[in-house]
Design a protein around this motif. Structure first.
Motif, PDB file in Angstrom:
ATOM      1  N   UNK A 472       0.831  -1.208   0.000  1.00  0.00           N
ATOM      2  CA  UNK A 472       0.000   0.000   0.000  1.00  0.00           C
ATOM      3  C   UNK A 472       0.862   1.254   0.000  1.00  0.00           C
ATOM      4  N   UNK A 473       1.848   1.310   0.891  1.00  0.00           N
ATOM      5  CA  UNK A 473       2.680   2.512   0.986  1.00  0.00           C
ATOM      6  C   UNK A 473       3.570   2.692  -0.239  1.00  0.00           C
ATOM      7  N   UNK A 474       3.945   1.579  -0.870  1.00  0.00           N
ATOM      8  CA  UNK A 474       4.797   1.662  -2.067  1.00  0.00           C
ATOM      9  C   UNK A 474       4.083   2.313  -3.247  1.00  0.00           C
ATOM     10  N   UNK A 475       2.767   2.454  -3.162  1.00  0.00           N
ATOM     11  CA  UNK A 475       2.014   3.097  -4.245  1.00  0.00           C
ATOM     12  C   UNK A 475       2.315   4.589  -4.363  1.00  0.00           C
ATOM     13  N   UNK A 476       3.102   5.135  -3.429  1.00  0.00           N
ATOM     14  CA  UNK A 476       3.497   6.539  -3.572  1.00  0.00           C
ATOM     15  C   UNK A 476       4.330   6.739  -4.833  1.00  0.00           C
ATOM     16  N   UNK A 477       4.995   5.685  -5.280  1.00  0.00           N
ATOM     17  CA  UNK A 477       5.863   5.813  -6.458  1.00  0.00           C
ATOM     18  C   UNK A 477       5.059   6.134  -7.718  1.00  0.00           C
ATOM     19  N   UNK A 478       4.027   5.326  -8.085  1.00  0.00           N
ATOM     20  CA  UNK A 478       3.243   5.717  -9.270  1.00  0.00           C
ATOM     21  C   UNK A 478       2.507   7.037  -9.099  1.00  0.00           C
ATOM     22  N   UNK A 479       2.069   7.342  -7.867  1.00  0.00           N
ATOM     23  CA  UNK A 479       1.412   8.631  -7.648  1.00  0.00           C
ATOM     24  C   UNK A 479       2.391   9.786  -7.837  1.00  0.00           C
ATOM     25  N   UNK A 480       3.634   9.595  -7.444  1.00  0.00           N
ATOM     26  CA  UNK A 480       4.652  10.626  -7.612  1.00  0.00           C
ATOM     27  C   UNK A 480       4.910  10.890  -9.099  1.00  0.00           C
ATOM     28  N   UNK A 481       4.879   9.822  -9.887  1.00  0.00           N
ATOM     29  CA  UNK A 481       5.184   9.948 -11.321  1.00  0.00           C
ATOM     30  C   UNK A 481       3.990  10.479 -12.100  1.00  0.00           C
ATOM     31  N   UNK A 482       2.802   9.920 -11.858  1.00  0.00           N
ATOM     32  CA  UNK A 482       1.629  10.264 -12.667  1.00  0.00           C
ATOM     33  C   UNK A 482       0.529  10.963 -11.873  1.00  0.00           C
ATOM     34  N   UNK A 483       0.807  11.390 -10.649  1.00  0.00           N
ATOM     35  CA  UNK A 483      -0.228  11.956  -9.799  1.00  0.00           C
ATOM     36  C   UNK A 483      -0.933  13.165 -10.388  1.00  0.00           C
ATOM     37  N   UNK A 484      -0.186  14.081 -10.990  1.00  0.00           N
ATOM     38  CA  UNK A 484      -0.787  15.296 -11.546  1.00  0.00           C
ATOM     39  C   UNK A 484      -1.754  14.960 -12.672  1.00  0.00           C
ATOM     40  N   UNK A 485      -1.320  14.067 -13.573  1.00  0.00           N
ATOM     41  CA  UNK A 485      -2.204  13.663 -14.676  1.00  0.00           C
ATOM     42  C   UNK A 485      -3.450  12.956 -14.161  1.00  0.00           C
ATOM     43  N   UNK A 486      -3.278  12.128 -13.126  1.00  0.00           N
ATOM     44  CA  UNK A 486      -4.413  11.400 -12.552  1.00  0.00           C
ATOM     45  C   UNK A 486      -5.407  12.372 -11.938  1.00  0.00           C
ATOM     46  N   UNK A 487      -4.900  13.369 -11.213  1.00  0.00           N
ATOM     47  CA  UNK A 487      -5.787  14.341 -10.572  1.00  0.00           C
ATOM     48  C   UNK A 487      -6.625  15.094 -11.586  1.00  0.00           C
ATOM     49  N   UNK A 488      -5.995  15.554 -12.650  1.00  0.00           N
ATOM     50  CA  UNK A 488      -6.720  16.331 -13.662  1.00  0.00           C
ATOM     51  C   UNK A 488      -7.711  15.453 -14.428  1.00  0.00           C
ATOM     52  N   UNK A 489      -7.308  14.226 -14.727  1.00  0.00           N
ATOM     53  CA  UNK A 489      -8.182  13.342 -15.505  1.00  0.00           C
ATOM     54  C   UNK A 489      -9.412  12.918 -14.710  1.00  0.00           C
ATOM     55  N   UNK A 490      -9.228  12.594 -13.433  1.00  0.00           N
ATOM     56  CA  UNK A 490     -10.342  12.074 -12.642  1.00  0.00           C
ATOM     57  C   UNK A 490     -11.369  13.141 -12.285  1.00  0.00           C
ATOM     58  N   UNK A 491     -11.019  14.409 -12.324  1.00  0.00           N
ATOM     59  CA  UNK A 491     -11.971  15.467 -12.007  1.00  0.00           C
ATOM     60  C   UNK A 491     -12.863  15.842 -13.192  1.00  0.00           C
ATOM     61  N   UNK A 492     -12.615  15.236 -14.351  1.00  0.00           N
ATOM     62  CA  UNK A 492     -13.371  15.587 -15.553  1.00  0.00           C
ATOM     63  C   UNK A 492     -14.577  14.683 -15.792  1.00  0.00           C
ATOM     64  N   UNK A 493     -14.713  13.622 -14.992  1.00  0.00           N
ATOM     65  CA  UNK A 493     -15.824  12.697 -15.181  1.00  0.00           C
ATOM     66  C   UNK A 493     -17.171  13.322 -14.860  1.00  0.00           C
ATOM     67  N   UNK A 494     -18.240  12.741 -15.438  1.00  0.00           N
ATOM     68  CA  UNK A 494     -19.579  13.287 -15.239  1.00  0.00           C
ATOM     69  C   UNK A 494     -20.024  13.187 -13.780  1.00  0.00           C
ATOM     70  N   UNK A 495     -19.704  12.060 -13.137  1.00  0.00           N
ATOM     71  CA  UNK A 495     -20.076  11.873 -11.740  1.00  0.00           C
ATOM     72  C   UNK A 495     -19.321  12.857 -10.849  1.00  0.00           C
TER      73      UNK A 495
END
Length: 509
Positions: A472-495
């Motif tokens: 679980x804690x090791x998941x900081x690595x992908x979040x560090x690399x792609x976190x910004x893109x994930x944040x912007x992409x997930x806020x665009x959904x209809x829900x």
């Protein structure tokens, strides 16, 4: 001791001495888990008092019969619910407290909820049946939970972006230290007092804190001026702290009486139902989901350590109740030492990355600091589980408690402030999502802890927890690399339109 080692405690004391709001806040946070988990050290004594059953004892043949053993086991399971349900209810209660705090202010929520919390502790002390004690602790937990989520909102209200790391680390340490401190005190009190006196102590401490809240904690939220916020936001200022400074400096100063008054007008035009529903949707945002699970296993495993240590140390090491209480000094020290790593160190990591990025801060820049907890979590659980399983010296599992407390304090502080940085205007709802759903994780872990240990042994159960926590804690690595893109992409959904906030909650960040 070197000057560098002396410098940090002195700076911490000076900081708290000149900031009465966070000092009172940290005191209030400590009593939440002090009350919730503290009586765990005298779990067996409560079971004996309420159910009239006794643990298996070779000196008392009557306690060795299958019927007696079954009755005692059932009583212990019911008594454990007094603590696991308390933690869960405290978290769930924030589905009410945070919408009220967002809409009508922090001060009224803190003051009213802690007053009822203290009165319910008196009820707990005077309860004569299991049902009455369970009801009193559940209601007390409902009102105590207010500070757990409203506190990060207060931190976000009064501290700049570059200061939030150390304050959120203190927040997480106060929550964890409260449980360890409660276990220590209840264990020591068992020498000459019964479990009821511990609840009277809780009542005295909490009601005294309520008075402190009333006189030292003014309202920290204020009505946003949408026009002025837009104007500041339109200015292309890269330094977020500078934006915050502009907003704060343009706010007219109030007198002491005005600051201590309770708000009458709503602080936002948003519907209270939208504020209450938002945390459910927020959970599906990857940064929040990861932080929630990290938060949940941190508190959950700590509760598991508390519930299993009572039987493990008494059976394996022949510890008395007060000796078991002293073991939790290791947890207190670990939590306090975790503050600089979850706060100052994570701020230093983020500030260093910000400098390299031309002064532009991204929330993910503090995530590398999680790597410390990623090592101490599994290592501490292996020390605890294997130490008890192979009957090593009692210092081995105690060292496990120390290291886990250290890593938990650091990790929770980092992950919570990371999500606050990501979604600052709705920090309250973000932390509600984390606290509510981590409470379910904590409840399930504590509820199944003893059956899990009975089935797989200490080595198997805590070995599995070690592996899971590392992943679980090791998941900081992908979040560090792609976190910004994930944040912007997930806020665009209809829900996700339910996640977006109104302009009157904008902060300039």
């Amino acid at each position: 001791m070197s000057d560098s080692k002396m410098k940090l405690p002195v700076q911490l004391f000076s900081f708290l001495n000149h900031h009465p709001i966070p000092t009172t806040l940290l005191i209030a946070l400590t009593w939440i888990n002090f009350f919730a988990g503290g009586p765990g050290a005298v779990l067996v004594e409560i079971a004996i008092d309420l159910f009239g059953v006794y643990p298996p004892d070779s000196h008392n043949p009557a306690t060795l019969s299958p019927i007696s053993i079954t009755a005692f086991s059932s009583a212990v399971s019911k008594t454990a619910l007094l603590f696991s349900t308390t933690s869960m209810v405290a978290g769930v209660s924030n589905l009410l407290w945070v919408p009220l705090a967002v809409k009508y202010g922090r001060r009224v929520v803190y003051t009213s909820s802690f007053l009822v919390f203290g009165l319910c502790c008196i009820w707990s002390a005077r309860a004569t049946s299991y049902g009455s004690l369970l009801a009193s602790r559940i209601i007390a937990a409902w009102f105590s939970g207010s500070a757990e989520c409203v506190a990060p909102m207060t931190i976000a209200d009064i501290f700049f972006l570059h200061e939030r790391g150390k304050m959120t680390a203190m927040y997480s340490a106060a929550l964890s230290t409260g449980a360890a401190f409660g276990l220590l005190i209840s264990g020591i009190m068992s020498i000459s007092q019964n479990w009821r006196m511990f609840h009277y102590l809780c009542a005295a401490l909490i009601l005294a804190t309520t008075v402190l809240i009333f006189f030292t904690m003014p309202e920290t939220a204020y009505q946003r001026d949408v026009g002025r916020t837009d104007e500041v936001t339109d200015q292309k200022i890269s330094n977020v702290a500078e934006v915050e400074h502009i907003e704060v400096s343009n706010t007219p100063k109030k007198s002491f009486t005005q600051r201590m008054a309770f708000n009458r007008a709503p602080l936002t035009h948003e519907s209270i139902w939208k504020i209450a529903f938002r945390p459910v949707i927020i959970l599906f945002l990857p940064p929040v989901l990861w932080s929630t699970v990290s938060f949940g296993i941190g508190i959950g495993i700590f509760v598991v350590l508390g519930t299993t240590a009572a039987t493990a140390f008494s059976q394996v090491y022949d510890f008395t109740v007060w000796q078991l209480g002293l073991v939790w000094i290791a947890g207190i020290v670990g939590n306090l030492l975790g503050i600089p790593f979850g706060g100052y160190f994570s701020d230093w990591v983020a500030n260093r990355a910000t400098s390299k990025n031309g002064g532009v801060r991204e929330p993910e820049m503090r995530l590398p600091a999680v790597s410390i907890a990623m090592i101490t979590y599994p290592g501490s659980l292996l020390l605890y589980g294997l130490g008890i399983n192979y009957k090593a010296h009692w210092m081995v599992p105690t060292l496990g408690i120390f290291l886990f407390s250290f890593g938990s304090s650091a990790a929770i502080g980092i992950t919570v402030v990371y999500t606050i940085d990501c979604y600052r205007p709705i920090a309250g709802e973000v932390v509600v999502s984390q606290v509510v759903f981590k409470s379910f994780i904590t409840f399930l872990m504590s509820f199944y802890a003893n059956p899990w240990v009975d089935r797989d042994g200490y080595a198997g159960a805590f070995g599995a927890m070690a592996g899971f926590s590392f992943v679980v804690l090791a998941l900081w690595v992908p979040l560090y690399i792609w976190g910004k893109q994930i944040r912007h992409a997930t806020l665009k959904g209809r829900v996700m339109r339910y996640v977006h906030w109104d302009l009157d909650r904008e902060t300039g960040e």
